[in-house]
Write an enzyme that holds these catalytic residues in place. Sequence first.
Site, PDB file in Angstrom:
ATOM      1  N   HIS A   5     -12.163   5.891   2.511  1.00 54.37           N
ATOM      2  CA  HIS A   5     -12.221   7.256   3.043  1.00 54.37           C
ATOM      3  C   HIS A   5     -12.156   8.287   1.927  1.00 54.37           C
ATOM      4  O   HIS A   5     -11.636   8.018   0.839  1.00 54.37           O
ATOM      5  CB  HIS A   5     -11.060   7.491   4.012  1.00 54.37           C
ATOM      6  CG  HIS A   5      -9.738   7.038   3.477  1.00 54.37           C
ATOM      7  ND1 HIS A   5      -8.896   7.845   2.774  1.00 54.37           N
ATOM      8  CD2 HIS A   5      -9.129   5.815   3.533  1.00 54.37           C
ATOM      9  CE1 HIS A   5      -7.812   7.165   2.423  1.00 54.37           C
ATOM     10  NE2 HIS A   5      -7.922   5.918   2.871  1.00 54.37           N
ATOM     11  N   GLU A  23      -7.294  -1.820  -3.143  1.00 51.89           N
ATOM     12  CA  GLU A  23      -7.694  -0.412  -3.008  1.00 51.89           C
ATOM     13  C   GLU A  23      -7.465   0.356  -4.301  1.00 51.89           C
ATOM     14  O   GLU A  23      -6.479   0.157  -5.005  1.00 51.89           O
ATOM     15  CB  GLU A  23      -6.879   0.235  -1.883  1.00 51.89           C
ATOM     16  CG  GLU A  23      -7.174   1.701  -1.653  1.00 51.89           C
ATOM     17  CD  GLU A  23      -6.364   2.283  -0.510  1.00 51.89           C
ATOM     18  OE1 GLU A  23      -6.781   3.305   0.061  1.00 51.89           O
ATOM     19  OE2 GLU A  23      -5.289   1.716  -0.179  1.00 51.89           O
ATOM     20  N   HIS A  69      -7.064  11.339   4.964  1.00 49.45           N
ATOM     21  CA  HIS A  69      -8.367  10.983   5.524  1.00 49.45           C
ATOM     22  C   HIS A  69      -9.143  12.277   5.728  1.00 49.45           C
ATOM     23  O   HIS A  69      -8.906  13.008   6.689  1.00 49.45           O
ATOM     24  CB  HIS A  69      -8.208  10.220   6.845  1.00 49.45           C
ATOM     25  CG  HIS A  69      -7.703   8.827   6.670  1.00 49.45           C
ATOM     26  ND1 HIS A  69      -8.331   7.730   7.194  1.00 49.45           N
ATOM     27  CD2 HIS A  69      -6.626   8.344   6.003  1.00 49.45           C
ATOM     28  CE1 HIS A  69      -7.655   6.623   6.874  1.00 49.45           C
ATOM     29  NE2 HIS A  69      -6.606   6.985   6.162  1.00 49.45           N
ATOM     30  N   GLU A  99     -11.373   0.989  -0.457  1.00 51.33           N
ATOM     31  CA  GLU A  99     -10.499  -0.127  -0.077  1.00 51.33           C
ATOM     32  C   GLU A  99     -11.268  -1.113   0.791  1.00 51.33           C
ATOM     33  O   GLU A  99     -12.125  -0.728   1.579  1.00 51.33           O
ATOM     34  CB  GLU A  99      -9.252   0.366   0.651  1.00 51.33           C
ATOM     35  CG  GLU A  99      -9.495   1.123   1.931  1.00 51.33           C
ATOM     36  CD  GLU A  99      -8.197   1.582   2.589  1.00 51.33           C
ATOM     37  OE1 GLU A  99      -7.204   0.823   2.540  1.00 51.33           O
ATOM     38  OE2 GLU A  99      -8.178   2.687   3.166  1.00 51.33           O
ATOM     39  N   ASP A 114      -4.060   6.881  -3.569  1.00 51.11           N
ATOM     40  CA  ASP A 114      -3.955   5.875  -2.509  1.00 51.11           C
ATOM     41  C   ASP A 114      -4.434   4.562  -3.107  1.00 51.11           C
ATOM     42  O   ASP A 114      -5.619   4.406  -3.408  1.00 51.11           O
ATOM     43  CB  ASP A 114      -4.831   6.310  -1.321  1.00 51.11           C
ATOM     44  CG  ASP A 114      -4.674   5.398  -0.116  1.00 51.11           C
ATOM     45  OD1 ASP A 114      -3.917   4.422  -0.191  1.00 51.11           O
ATOM     46  OD2 ASP A 114      -5.336   5.672   0.911  1.00 51.11           O
ATOM     47  N   ASP A 124       0.860  -1.183   0.000  1.00 50.46           N
ATOM     48  CA  ASP A 124       0.000   0.000   0.000  1.00 50.46           C
ATOM     49  C   ASP A 124       0.894   1.229   0.000  1.00 50.46           C
ATOM     50  O   ASP A 124       1.543   1.535   0.997  1.00 50.46           O
ATOM     51  CB  ASP A 124      -0.897  -0.034   1.250  1.00 50.46           C
ATOM     52  CG  ASP A 124      -1.959   1.046   1.255  1.00 50.46           C
ATOM     53  OD1 ASP A 124      -1.918   1.936   0.383  1.00 50.46           O
ATOM     54  OD2 ASP A 124      -2.834   1.012   2.148  1.00 50.46           O
TER      55      ASP A 124
END
Length: 395
Positions: free
Chosen positions: A248, A376, A256, A281, A179, A168
């Site tokens: 998120h 994700e 976030h 994710e 992300d 990640d």
Amino acid sequence: WYQRRVRANGEEGAAAPAKKKKKKKKKNNAKPVQTDPPSIAIGDLFADGNYPEGEIQHYQDDNLWRMTSQEMKMKDYAFEEALRDARQAAEAHRTVRQYVQSWIAPGMKMIDICERLEDCSRKMVKENGLLAGLAFPTGCSLNHCAAHYTPNPGDKTVLQYDDVCKIDFGTHINGRIIDCAWTVHFNPKFDPLVNAAKAATNMGIKCAGIDARLNEIGEAIQEVMESYEVELDGKTFQVKCIRNLNGHSIEPYKIHAGKTVPIIKGGEAIKMEEGEFYAIETFGSTGKGLVHDDVDCSHYMKNFDIGHVPIRINRAKGLLNTINRNHGTLAFCKRWLERAGETKYLLALKHLCDLGIVNDYPPLVDQKGCFTAQMEHTIVLRPTCKEVISRGEDY
């Protein structure tokens, strides 16, 4: 025609030789091609600024009209600058992860994997202070550890054949964060677990959209995830969603941003809105489906909303200056502090955490002996359509 010369004695001279025309050199307009291993920054590879578009998905039901609306197309055009930065970061992410997928193998030290990945990422985004760089430390959480593990200095952990490793990592251009994560495994017995996370994430992406309710997305994700089973050493496990991990919303320099996308049913009926970026994710587990903090923290991030807090310890002031200069409100790890030249910083870092200026994010683990998988993507809810910006040929 040609010129003649008359000699001194009156005789007509020979014709002067015709001048040769110089050939113009043809301009080489061919676009540069990425090297192997990658060494050309994405910004140089696409010098015209036209970065590859992600996967386009149409909105469903009541929002189908957006695709053909002239008003929405004009709003889409105004959104172009943010998309350009995000697409550049996404192309860097795709290039790096495909490079990593070509060489990652059992027997490698986790710290070597992370540093090789991060070196390539820095080249691809052409790292430039807070304008372009890595959005957060490379997560390489193993087995029952689901998230927030990256090797600290001196960590000698080695990747094994029977490990399930969640890679990640994030890239950013002008704070527009990509992300995106996938799960590395070598033993095919883990295929159903990894496929469960992949299918669940794709379901979350399918259900996402303008006015979509977050709780309904979570319910759809759970239904897909928990339809999978995995057999390990003669025992069958239903794949469970890790209920206290979520997707998120994302804002510039804020990983976030306030809204959470659950991966189980329940939760708040908050709606997604036009123009928002989200990390969709999902995490599947053969354990309890619940994670808790572990020890030996590696991930840290400055509190985005913190105001002025008096700091009396000079060493902590100096460390905060290093954090502000190199990372701002983006996440960082101990390895990166040492890369920036910091030494003997642990007490200063603890002091910043105690003051609430910096937050620590310890590894998140399910019960020991279980296995977890993650998938994700980053999406953006454009006025006309939904774009899965980080989508690639690999996943």
